[in-house]
Design a protein around this motif. Sequence first.
Motif, PDB file in Angstrom:
ATOM      1  N   TYR A  64       0.954  -1.208  -0.092  1.00  0.00           N
ATOM      2  CA  TYR A  64       0.046   0.076  -0.173  1.00  0.00           C
ATOM      3  C   TYR A  64       0.875   1.428  -0.027  1.00  0.00           C
ATOM      4  O   TYR A  64       1.606   1.399   0.819  1.00  0.00           O
ATOM      5  CB  TYR A  64      -0.897   0.074   1.254  1.00  0.00           C
ATOM      6  CG  TYR A  64      -1.813   1.200   1.236  1.00  0.00           C
ATOM      7  CD1 TYR A  64      -2.624   1.707   0.317  1.00  0.00           C
ATOM      8  CD2 TYR A  64      -1.577   1.789   2.668  1.00  0.00           C
ATOM      9  CE1 TYR A  64      -3.591   2.633   0.502  1.00  0.00           C
ATOM     10  CE2 TYR A  64      -2.780   2.846   2.753  1.00  0.00           C
ATOM     11  CZ  TYR A  64      -3.465   3.434   1.850  1.00  0.00           C
ATOM     12  OH  TYR A  64      -4.498   4.274   1.732  1.00  0.00           O
ATOM     13  N   VAL A  65       0.684   2.016  -1.009  1.00  0.00           N
ATOM     14  CA  VAL A  65       1.511   3.080  -1.223  1.00  0.00           C
ATOM     15  C   VAL A  65       1.292   4.407  -0.515  1.00  0.00           C
ATOM     16  O   VAL A  65       1.976   5.128  -0.404  1.00  0.00           O
ATOM     17  CB  VAL A  65       2.088   3.452  -2.753  1.00  0.00           C
ATOM     18  CG1 VAL A  65       0.844   4.096  -3.413  1.00  0.00           C
ATOM     19  CG2 VAL A  65       3.046   4.182  -2.943  1.00  0.00           C
ATOM     20  N   TYR A  66       0.021   4.648  -0.317  1.00  0.00           N
ATOM     21  CA  TYR A  66      -0.634   5.914   0.161  1.00  0.00           C
ATOM     22  C   TYR A  66      -0.539   5.587   1.840  1.00  0.00           C
ATOM     23  O   TYR A  66      -0.801   4.627   2.447  1.00  0.00           O
ATOM     24  CB  TYR A  66      -1.783   6.163  -0.154  1.00  0.00           C
ATOM     25  CG  TYR A  66      -1.877   6.434  -1.548  1.00  0.00           C
ATOM     26  CD1 TYR A  66      -1.932   7.673  -2.164  1.00  0.00           C
ATOM     27  CD2 TYR A  66      -2.650   5.285  -2.599  1.00  0.00           C
ATOM     28  CE1 TYR A  66      -2.051   8.073  -3.459  1.00  0.00           C
ATOM     29  CE2 TYR A  66      -2.533   5.753  -3.703  1.00  0.00           C
ATOM     30  CZ  TYR A  66      -2.470   7.017  -4.354  1.00  0.00           C
ATOM     31  OH  TYR A  66      -2.602   7.212  -5.697  1.00  0.00           O
ATOM     32  N   GLY A  67      -0.333   6.814   2.321  1.00  0.00           N
ATOM     33  CA  GLY A  67       0.103   6.798   3.819  1.00  0.00           C
ATOM     34  C   GLY A  67       0.132   8.243   4.337  1.00  0.00           C
ATOM     35  O   GLY A  67      -0.307   9.112   3.575  1.00  0.00           O
ATOM     36  N   PRO A  85      -2.188  11.798  -0.640  1.00  0.00           N
ATOM     37  CA  PRO A  85      -3.567  12.142  -0.514  1.00  0.00           C
ATOM     38  C   PRO A  85      -4.446  11.335   0.108  1.00  0.00           C
ATOM     39  O   PRO A  85      -5.634  11.841   0.302  1.00  0.00           O
ATOM     40  CB  PRO A  85      -3.768  12.163  -2.103  1.00  0.00           C
ATOM     41  CG  PRO A  85      -2.572  12.435  -2.793  1.00  0.00           C
ATOM     42  CD  PRO A  85      -1.598  11.756  -1.920  1.00  0.00           C
ATOM     43  N   PHE A  86      -4.263  10.169   0.411  1.00  0.00           N
ATOM     44  CA  PHE A  86      -5.034   9.181   0.969  1.00  0.00           C
ATOM     45  C   PHE A  86      -4.337   8.759   2.174  1.00  0.00           C
ATOM     46  O   PHE A  86      -3.954   7.632   2.252  1.00  0.00           O
ATOM     47  CB  PHE A  86      -5.590   7.724  -0.076  1.00  0.00           C
ATOM     48  CG  PHE A  86      -6.210   8.439  -1.325  1.00  0.00           C
ATOM     49  CD1 PHE A  86      -7.621   8.582  -1.330  1.00  0.00           C
ATOM     50  CD2 PHE A  86      -5.514   8.470  -2.431  1.00  0.00           C
ATOM     51  CE1 PHE A  86      -8.167   8.763  -2.238  1.00  0.00           C
ATOM     52  CE2 PHE A  86      -6.073   8.927  -3.472  1.00  0.00           C
ATOM     53  CZ  PHE A  86      -7.397   9.149  -3.612  1.00  0.00           C
ATOM     54  N   ALA A  87      -4.352   9.646   2.810  1.00  0.00           N
ATOM     55  CA  ALA A  87      -3.549   9.246   4.027  1.00  0.00           C
ATOM     56  C   ALA A  87      -4.364   8.455   5.258  1.00  0.00           C
ATOM     57  O   ALA A  87      -4.534   9.058   6.343  1.00  0.00           O
ATOM     58  CB  ALA A  87      -2.820  10.496   4.719  1.00  0.00           C
ATOM     59  N   VAL A  88      -4.616   7.390   4.991  1.00  0.00           N
ATOM     60  CA  VAL A  88      -5.384   6.525   5.795  1.00  0.00           C
ATOM     61  C   VAL A  88      -4.997   5.120   5.695  1.00  0.00           C
ATOM     62  O   VAL A  88      -4.284   4.657   4.795  1.00  0.00           O
ATOM     63  CB  VAL A  88      -7.045   6.549   5.507  1.00  0.00           C
ATOM     64  CG1 VAL A  88      -7.503   7.937   5.768  1.00  0.00           C
ATOM     65  CG2 VAL A  88      -7.368   6.047   4.182  1.00  0.00           C
ATOM     66  N   ASP A  89      -5.231   4.326   6.781  1.00  0.00           N
ATOM     67  CA  ASP A  89      -4.918   2.870   6.712  1.00  0.00           C
ATOM     68  C   ASP A  89      -5.818   2.052   5.758  1.00  0.00           C
ATOM     69  O   ASP A  89      -7.084   2.108   5.777  1.00  0.00           O
ATOM     70  CB  ASP A  89      -4.895   2.060   8.135  1.00  0.00           C
ATOM     71  CG  ASP A  89      -3.873   2.710   9.016  1.00  0.00           C
ATOM     72  OD1 ASP A  89      -2.992   3.201   8.571  1.00  0.00           O
ATOM     73  OD2 ASP A  89      -4.349   2.834  10.295  1.00  0.00           O
ATOM     74  N   GLU A  90      -5.236   0.996   4.756  1.00  0.00           N
ATOM     75  CA  GLU A  90      -6.115   0.552   3.895  1.00  0.00           C
ATOM     76  C   GLU A  90      -6.637  -0.692   4.779  1.00  0.00           C
ATOM     77  O   GLU A  90      -6.216  -1.380   5.207  1.00  0.00           O
ATOM     78  CB  GLU A  90      -5.291   0.039   2.599  1.00  0.00           C
ATOM     79  CG  GLU A  90      -6.172  -0.731   1.872  1.00  0.00           C
ATOM     80  CD  GLU A  90      -5.237  -1.211   0.514  1.00  0.00           C
ATOM     81  OE1 GLU A  90      -5.593  -0.619  -0.638  1.00  0.00           O
ATOM     82  OE2 GLU A  90      -4.112  -1.353   0.747  1.00  0.00           O
TER      83      GLU A  90
END
Length: 618
Positions: A290-293, A297-302
């Motif tokens: 998971y690249v976003y963190g 822009p999507f700084a939430v846990d997947e």
Amino acid sequence: MSGTRPVAIVVLCWNRWDLTRRCLSSIRDHTSLADVEVIAVDNGSTDETPDALHRLDWVRTIRNDTNLGFVRGNNLGIAAVRRDADVLLLNNDVEVRAGWLDGLRGTAYSAPDVGVVGCRLVLPDGRLLHAGTVLLPDTCWGQQVGSLEADLNQYAADRDVQGIVFACAYLRREVLDAIGDLSGDYESYFEDTDYCLRAREAGFRVLCCGSVTLVHAEHGSTAGDPALFEHLFQRSRETFRRTWQHRLDERYTLDLTWQSIMNFPTGYATSCRGLLKALDQQGVRGRYEYVYGQGTPFAVDEPPDSNDYVLNVIASRPKLERPPISVVYGQGDVFRRNRGSYRIGYTMLEVDGFPADWVEAANAMDEVWVPSTFNRDGFLRCGVTKPIHLMPLGVDVDHFHPTIRAHRNPNGDFVFLANFEWGERKAPEVLLRVFNRTFGCGEAVVLVCKTINVDSTLRVRDRIAALHLVDSGGRILFLHNRVFPHHELGSLYRSADCYVAASRGEGWGLPLIEAMACGLPVIATDWGAHRDFASEENGYLLRSRGLVPARARCPYYQGFSWADPDPEHLAALLRHVFENREEAAAKGRRAAADVARRWTWAHAAARIRARLEAITAR
């Protein structure tokens, strides 16, 4: 059937005469027995099964004094078949349907190298159970393709598969002569996957016949004894692991770290899932991260569960500290998270250029991938100097095809469908106003808008009210924030007569190509990434009045332009399609054929694999 040989249907029975009676009755009702022998192997039943079988003069019965297990029982049946006949293994908890045997035979003899054929299986409650099997070396735990999805006639084409369950298995004599019976190393479970893998190693293809669907009351003979099932299953699984894990592992010839987003309802996530599964089929061992963190822009846990066995396995694979090749698939402002020795950034955008920080990040990569010529030209225009490779996306033609089951309008209305996230880029105000003034409420036509609104500040109902649509105009229905499982979206498309994408810009156009795959004629703006696959030959292109500044609040669009769809031309196209339905339907058929021939996830993965091979060959 010309060119085929006789076949013996082997039905293994162990108690549960109610199941065996139902199975045999369905065979008698739906099978021409002219060149077919039915052999019932009674595996030591202690109920009325032996006496009941004895009374059936059209069934040859083989009686075992004790329960020899699934494998040995079926092998006795196979041994009893004449040497010039094929064998069809059938569980006694299966009900057959009209045309089943002709369908299986037709697939079995569709090519000389076909050896094993299974079919679609559904549960008694109508849910899909099986359309082939997949088994990864990471777990050696087999999964049935499509299991527990609503049955909408997905997987309707004949397909090469890794394996099938032997609840129904057509075995051509050639494969029996080449590799013999079911392996005696197993008592029950995994013997079918073992057989399919042995057949494939011997050069035979294993197919799932998409035109045949049978009902399977799974685990009929062990349904009342879960402890027995678990014991048999785990013992066979361990045997399978010892035999096949290393050989299954050898099919991976490339390794790739894939940094992206997978478990959120976004276009990147949907396409990520399709690409990862297709790459696995191509022998690319994907390692998902998971690249976003934080700081993205999507700084939430997947969410950790993808609700897909294969994807969960890919996500659980060990992460490499310094991957040889890593792809970051997402917005350009997360390229900097790429951890690979060879770094690839893979992105797209819906306007005619890219932000300066995206361009800077792209030039820090070893190479850049984009899905369309539209995005390649945008990057070049904005100053990207690193190599740019065209890597088109695709569509899942097992779930999006012209024979997916539809829910037709009971009033007989002609249905235009639009499927979009509410926002300025999708130009909803243009579509709604034009449709409302082009048609009258008394005409047999309706526009259905499946809309999503993730931005609560938009107040969609207020925006619709501000359009001042008239009651006497064309009727419009909304499916607002209605979530459909992705595998059921094909049924939504097939329930319409034409798909409309009057948007101002597309970075790819996944809903559009899904609708095309389903055989719908489409109206799409003549600008953007989808021009790689949408044309006047397979759809209707909506003129643009030129380019205008992108007005959306998205910061990525600032300073760039998108198309201005022509309302008058949209009105003309809507009316034309409505009044020329045969012409439109022909374009839809052409679109489905084009997509299946060139734009599937398998095509996309093959292109990526070829590029990875070129990189590793340096």
